[in-house]
Design an enzyme around this catalytic site. Structure first.
Site, PDB file in Angstrom:
ATOM      1  N   GLY A   1       4.562  63.505   8.299  1.00 38.36           N
ATOM      2  CA  GLY A   1       4.254  62.088   8.429  1.00 38.36           C
ATOM      3  C   GLY A   1       4.710  61.315   7.209  1.00 38.36           C
ATOM      4  O   GLY A   1       5.136  60.156   7.303  1.00 38.36           O
ATOM      5  N   ALA A   2       4.642  61.967   6.053  1.00 37.30           N
ATOM      6  CA  ALA A   2       5.045  61.292   4.818  1.00 37.30           C
ATOM      7  C   ALA A   2       6.526  60.946   4.863  1.00 37.30           C
ATOM      8  O   ALA A   2       6.960  59.944   4.287  1.00 37.30           O
ATOM      9  CB  ALA A   2       4.724  62.164   3.614  1.00 37.30           C
TER      10      ALA A   2
ATOM     11  N   GLY B   1     -19.925  38.661 -11.293  1.00 34.49           N
ATOM     12  CA  GLY B   1     -20.486  38.062 -10.079  1.00 34.49           C
ATOM     13  C   GLY B   1     -19.366  37.650  -9.141  1.00 34.49           C
ATOM     14  O   GLY B   1     -18.265  38.209  -9.155  1.00 34.49           O
ATOM     15  N   GLY B   2     -19.650  36.627  -8.353  1.00 34.64           N
ATOM     16  CA  GLY B   2     -18.661  36.153  -7.391  1.00 34.64           C
ATOM     17  C   GLY B   2     -17.376  35.694  -8.049  1.00 34.64           C
ATOM     18  O   GLY B   2     -16.327  35.612  -7.389  1.00 34.64           O
TER      19      GLY B   2
END
Ligand code: HXC
Length: 519
Positions: free
Chosen positions: A406-407, A171-172
């Protein structure tokens, strides 16, 4: 009551508190192969160093008859102690008391220990083993979680925060560990999910086991939520102790320096031969890492997740260093969404905590395709670029082989404020590999040649011309983008010298409230 009796009463109360939810529940915890909260803390800290706080706190809930069932200390053990003599603050949820479920008072205890850690500038380690919010308390338990979350957020980048998951975390409740720097899960008994298998079945109809939905295996390979997977609690605790050895107490300090007995001039002859002649052949980047770091010892983070990039800690001449390295032996070392996120987060941790960065580059580019584009490679790749470009710690880059497109820019290039950028003679720094480049530049000319032999010769000539120009580090070096071309076997020494030279580095980013990293 006589004074002697008062002392005895204290001893009795302490003994009672140490029994947590009672012997039966302790036995049940042991029968599952789990340790109790206090046993875990004992294992984690230096012998005899633990000072417990808030042993006498009890819950304040009066719903559902809970006022009749109280345990000293409630469901969490908190305090401080040392790891290798260095102060740390700890909390360990006690599953023997209402399943370690979080009450208002438990939250107060956890917040107290976090506030102390912040005040003292020391790491905080949380051991999670809990059934979530204490159901009988309702909103006060939820408020307690939120108090913890806010502290996790404010402590981020100030003191290291480490989470061990040694039981349920559902859960949270998952969000407190998620806000910390590192999550470690044990292979058996631990799981993390926002909603459990029963809810999943009801809402979506999907049948899935606890392990497959949120076990250590899944989180350390698929989601990347867990940075470390441990075979047992002992193994997990040993890993946390080791992790602590690489990191400073807080953002204003440096990591501890360890005496180095490994010669800094050590030549690693194997590295002169490690790059295969065929650029499409892989090799194991971990051999390079192990060959250059002190004593060949590398402490890997996220070892089983996004294996096309390697991240982790090692030492150079005793100084803790974060290493980021493309792994040609896995998916050719390509950058994709997961590897970009993985490396970006690691870089930001190191930068926040003054740990220098060594980047080893062999990257063919970003992974092409609709799968990656739909998953947001533009945003995720930008995270990595952002993390490198924003980092002000010493940054040393060594390009071993490919550094394309770009790498190339992303992987700690000169223009992203790389301090010393070295290359091996085998480096290839270009917009793309020869095959792709010839296809784009000469495609039309190639299609016009009908004779197959002539066509092959034309392609071979153009490839040779391209490789002469770009399949080497010297063009980049002639522009000063590469500071020096180094002999591979001497990499250890050159890296150590570079970091020595960078010890006095001071770089400050423009003043701002905070940056807006592409999340
Ligand atoms: C109160 C709880 C509890 C809880 C367990 N217990 N969870 N008490 N609140 N949330 C108690 C049990 O009643 C039991 O008490 C003891 O702890 C041990 O639990 P068992 O069920 O016997 O143990 P086990 O079989 O090992 O199962 C563990 C478990 C299960 C899987 C965690 O207890 C469970 O599903 N609990 C509920 C989980 C849950 O849904 N929590 C709320 C999540 S939502 P006795 O007296 O018999 O020893 C949430 C919101 C947070 O947490 C929001 C933050 C933003």
């Amino acid at each position: 009551m006589e004074n002697r009796e008062k002392v005895k009463q204290l001893m009795d109360l302490r003994a009672q508190a140490r029994l947590g939810g009672g012997q039966k529940r302790i036995d049940s915890q042991h029968s599952k192969g789990k340790y109790t909260a206090r046993e875990r803390i004992e294992m984690l800290l230096d012998e005899g160093s633990f000072e417990e706080l808030d042993m006498f706190l009890t819950h304040r809930c009066v719903n559902f008859g809970l006022e009749k069932e109280k345990y000293l200390g409630d469901g969490v053990v908190i305090g401080h102690g040392t790891i290798e003599g260095r102060s740390v603050y700890v909390f360990a949820q006690d599953f023997t008391i209402f399943g370690g479920s979080l009450s208002e008072t438990m939250a107060l205890k956890i917040c107290k220990v976090m506030d102390l850690a912040m005040k003292m500038g020391a790491p905080v380690i949380g051991i999670n083993d809990s059934g979530g919010a204490r159901i009988q308390e309702g909103v006060t338990a939820l408020a307690g979680y939120a108090e913890i979350f806010e502290r996790n957020i404010l402590a981020s980048g100030v003191i290291p925060q480490i989470s061990a998951i040694f039981g349920p975390c559902a859960g949270g409740a998952v969000y407190s560990p998620a806000l910390t720097d590192f999550i470690l899960m044990t292979e058996e008994n631990s799981y993390m999910f926002v909603t459990g298998p029963k809810v999943v079945k009801t809402v979506t109809g999907e049948s899935i086991s606890t392990e497959d939905l949120g076990g250590a295996g899944m989180h350390s390979t698929k989601s990347g939520v867990a940075h470390f997977r441990a075979e047992s609690e002992q193994d997990g605790i040993a890993k946390i102790r080791e992790l602590i050895s690489y990191i400073p107490q807080n953002n204003l300090e440096e990591a501890p320096v360890v005496e180095c007995t490994d010669p800094i001039h050590r030549l690693e002859d194997e590295l002169n031969e490690i790059i295969p002649d065929n650029p499409n052949m892989p090799y194991d980047m971990k051999r390079v890492i192990n060959g250059i770091v002190d004593d060949g010892h590398f402490f890997e983070v996220h070892a089983d997740y996004a294996k096309n990039i390697i991240v982790g800690f090692a030492r150079f001449n005793g100084i803790s260093t974060g290493i980021i390295a493309n792994q040609p032996a896995f998916m050719a070392g390509v950058l994709d969404c997961d590897s970009s996120r993985k490396a970006a987060r690691f870089i930001r941790f190191c930068d926040a905590f003054n740990i220098p960065l060594l980047t080893l580059v062999d990257v063919p580019g970003f992974l092409p395709g609709s799968g990656q584009e739909y998953a947001g490679i533009i945003t995720h790749g930008a995270k990595l670029m952002f993390a490198y470009g924003e980092a002000t710690v010493p940054k040393v880059t060594v390009t071993l082989r490919k550094s394309y497109g770009g790498a190339h820019c992303v992987m700690s290039s000169k223009q992203l404020r790389g301090d010393f950028n070295y290359a091996w003679p085998t480096a290839e720094i270009a917009v793309m590999g020869a095959a792709g480049a010839i296809e784009v530049l000469e495609g039309r000319a190639i299609s016009k040649i009908e004779n197959p032999e002539e066509k092959a010769k034309f392609i071979a000539d153009k490839t040779a011309e391209y490789n002469d120009k770009f399949a080497n580090p010297y063009t980049a070096a002639s522009y000063g983008y590469i500071d020096d071309v180094i002999e591979p076997r001497n990499t250890r020494f050159r890296v150590i010298r570079a970091f020595q030279a960078l010890q006095t580095k001071k770089q400050v980013n423009p003043l701002k409230k905070h940056s807006n990293i592409p999340l």
